[in-house]
Scaffold this motif. Structure first.
Motif, short mmCIF file in Angstrom:
data_model
loop_
_atom_site.label_atom_id
_atom_site.label_comp_id
_atom_site.label_asym_id
_atom_site.label_seq_id
_atom_site.Cartn_x
_atom_site.Cartn_y
_atom_site.Cartn_z
N ALA A 141 0.82 -1.12 0.06
CA ALA A 141 0.00 0.20 -0.01
C ALA A 141 0.77 1.23 -0.04
CB ALA A 141 -1.08 0.04 1.26
N TRP A 142 1.95 1.31 0.75
CA TRP A 142 2.83 2.34 0.76
C TRP A 142 3.59 2.64 -0.63
CZ3 TRP A 142 8.30 2.83 0.32
CH2 TRP A 142 8.69 4.02 0.55
N LEU A 143 3.98 1.51 -1.17
CA LEU A 143 4.55 1.70 -2.45
C LEU A 143 3.58 2.48 -3.40
CD1 LEU A 143 6.48 -1.81 -2.82
CD2 LEU A 143 7.48 0.56 -2.66
N ALA A 144 2.28 1.75 -3.37
CA ALA A 144 1.51 2.31 -4.55
C ALA A 144 1.14 3.87 -3.89
CB ALA A 144 0.27 1.52 -4.21
N ALA B 30 -0.90 6.25 -6.45
CA ALA B 30 -2.20 5.64 -6.73
C ALA B 30 -3.10 5.78 -5.47
CB ALA B 30 -1.93 3.94 -6.54
N TYR B 31 -4.69 5.61 -5.51
CA TYR B 31 -5.58 5.95 -4.88
C TYR B 31 -5.81 4.38 -4.08
CZ TYR B 31 -9.88 7.26 -2.45
OH TYR B 31 -10.89 7.61 -1.22
N VAL B 32 -5.37 4.37 -2.64
CA VAL B 32 -5.37 2.93 -1.99
C VAL B 32 -6.37 2.58 -1.11
CG1 VAL B 32 -3.85 1.52 -0.65
CG2 VAL B 32 -2.89 3.06 -2.15
N ILE B 33 -7.30 1.74 -1.35
CA ILE B 33 -8.29 1.27 -0.61
C ILE B 33 -7.87 0.02 0.36
CG2 ILE B 33 -10.66 0.31 -0.29
CD1 ILE B 33 -11.09 1.89 -3.01
N GLY B 34 -7.73 0.16 1.61
CA GLY B 34 -7.32 -1.14 2.35
C GLY B 34 -8.37 -1.58 2.73
#
Length: 316
Positions: A152-155, A160-164
């Motif tokens: 997630a951190w790399l993206a 990027a828009y990150v959804i966890g």
């Protein structure tokens, strides 16, 4: 106090051996490896550092604590194997290696490098057309443990828009734009350009990714699995790809594993496959991480302190 025997089956170098010896102090250390370790050695040990076969563990006569060198533990976390003995995993050792491998696969697919590699092997000078950017991508990351957080951190860093996605609520990391529960995943799928799984194997997660899941994914989106193969219905994934519902898939794990040589996934140009190699010790820092966790837990155990990464053993 009676001397304890510590059996180590990690591929340690001289530096690692020194760390273990300094931590073990006056306890007895035995160095072996998973291929040549004997039941006799296992039977002598109160403490085992590294993965020996579950059957050997089951028969172990004096074992008090097993420290796995893997983040996964499903083959060991059974009452019939461990009984009342302590089991700890190496969660936290593989985040960098697995996340970088899977992130490289995502970027390669977005830039169609897998297709250009196929063209190179076929001696074809061909333009494969439009590509996408990680900066414009909405990524769903399922499983926000150590590996998922690294990914997630790399993206996030590259725009990027990150959804966890997690099993239970916890504070949302600053590099995650939205945080949701696993039960709410399907409602989020239509907005995701890429779905990346680091889910562990469990009864709850088996075949979590099946026809219903793939049907709700955004047309042309990518599916990546760096978790466990049995979380995916391989047949449903194949059909979703064959019917053009997905733009592609990148898999470091499959079900079954190894993937049979005659399976059609091998020959699909939109599929990127690696043979469960994202973890292991291919990246040298991973072994350093594993040894650090083992050394830290060994110190804790000998001092009577609480162990890190304790695994709950289940009845079956």
């Amino acid at each position: 106090m009676q001397e304890k025997t510590i059996l180590t089956v990690l591929p340690v170098n001289a530096k690692h051996q020194e760390l273990l010896k300094n931590t073990a102090q006056n306890e007895k250390l035995i160095f072996s490896d998973p291929e040549s370790v004997t039941q006799e050695q296992v039977d002598q040990a109160e403490i085992i550092l590294g993965n020996v076969s579950p059957e050997m563990v089951k028969k172990a006569k004096k074992l008090e604590w097993l420290q796995l060198n893997s983040a996964g533990f499903d083959a060991y976390a059974k009452k019939e194997i461990m009984g009342d003995r302590f089991l700890t995993s190496c969660s936290g050792a593989y985040g960098q290696a697995v996340s970088e491998h899977m992130f490289a696969m995502l970027l390669a697919m977005q830039k169609k490098l897998h297709l250009y590699r196929d063209d190179q092997k076929a001696h074809k000078w061909e333009d494969e057309g439009q590509v996408t950017s990680i900066r414009d991508t909405t990524v769903i990351v399922l499983g926000l443990g150590d590996i998922g957080k690294h990914f997630a951190w790399l993206a996030h860093v590259l725009g990027a828009y990150v959804i966890g996605i997690k099993r239970s609520y916890s504070p949302c990391p600053e590099y995650v734009d939205e945080l949701h529960l696993q039960e709410d995943t399907k409602g989020l799928l239509p907005k995701a350009d890429a779905v990346v799984s680091f889910l562990p194997s469990s009864e709850e997660n088996k075949r979590f990714f099946g026809k219903e899941f793939f049907d709700q994914m955004k047309p042309g989106s990518l599916f990546l699995n760096g978790g466990r193969g049995d979380t995916v219905s391989t047949e449903d994934l194949y059909l979703a790809l064959k019917e053009g519902k997905l733009g592609g898939a990148a898999l470091d794990v499959t079900d079954p594993e190894p993937l049979p040589k005659d399976h059609p996934l091998w020959d699909m140009p939109q599929v990127f496959l690696t043979p469960h190699v994202s973890g292991g010790y291919h990246l040298s820092v991973t072994l350093d991480n594993v040894v650090d966790i083992c050394v830290n837990n060994l110190h804790r155990y000998l001092m009577g302190e609480k162990l890190r990464n304790l695994v709950q053993v289940r009845d079956e």
